[in-house]
Scaffold this active site. Structure first.
Site, short mmCIF file in Angstrom:
data_model
loop_
_atom_site.label_atom_id
_atom_site.label_comp_id
_atom_site.label_asym_id
_atom_site.label_seq_id
_atom_site.Cartn_x
_atom_site.Cartn_y
_atom_site.Cartn_z
N HIS A 1 -0.59 -1.01 4.67
CA HIS A 1 -0.18 -2.06 5.00
C HIS A 1 0.28 -3.07 3.87
CE1 HIS A 1 -4.44 -2.67 4.17
NE2 HIS A 1 -4.32 -3.85 4.02
N ARG B 1 -3.59 1.68 -4.39
CA ARG B 1 -2.39 1.19 -4.21
C ARG B 1 -1.21 2.27 -4.84
NH1 ARG B 1 -5.61 -2.33 -6.27
NH2 ARG B 1 -5.77 -4.49 -5.30
#
Length: 145
Positions: free
Chosen positions: A30, A49
């Protein structure tokens, strides 16, 4: 280059109105593009990430963690507890979020809860008082545990 620039092609794009919330389960990617959000996470140490960040990227680990489910996120339903309070209940037992909108010069009593609680001041200011001895002023952006 940053492969993260292709994320908008595969992500669901939602535009939330003020006060709306969406639940995103663990291991689901997200991102938010603009605006202010309050993100609550269950106890975890894995923020992974893969792009669009100057922070450390671990693409290999992220690819192992993802569920690869194709779903459309639902706007969470809320429960109006009283004239000052709205409860957001995600489909997990780890946490819930209660938002208070208290008019100036008003007093309310918070109910006792059997868990850790964080109070975050999103606008205005308030004085928190416990009994007759302890008081604490909170203003925009201040939090209390």
């Amino acid at each position: 280059g940053d492969a993260g620039v292709f994320a908008p092609i595969v992500f669901n794009h939602l535009k939330l109105k003020k006060g709306q919330a969406v639940f995103i389960d663990a291991n689901e990617p997200h991102a938010y593009i603009q605006g202010d959000i309050l993100e609550c996470m269950a106890a975890s140490d894995n923020v992974v990430r893969a792009g669009l960040s100057h922070k450390y990227k671990d693409t290999e680990t992220l690819l192992k963690l993802l569920t690869y489910r194709s779903t459309i996120p639902e706007i969470m339903k809320t429960v109006q507890l009283n004239k000052y309070s709205t409860l957001y209940i995600p489909p997990v037992e780890d946490f819930a979020m209660e938002v208070f909108k208290i008019p100036p010069s008003s007093k309310i009593t918070l109910k006792k809860v059997q868990s850790a609680t964080v109070l975050l001041t999103l606008e205005g200011a308030a004085v928190l008082q416990q009994g007759n001895t302890t008081s604490l002023k909170v203003t925009f952006g201040k939090s209390v545990f």
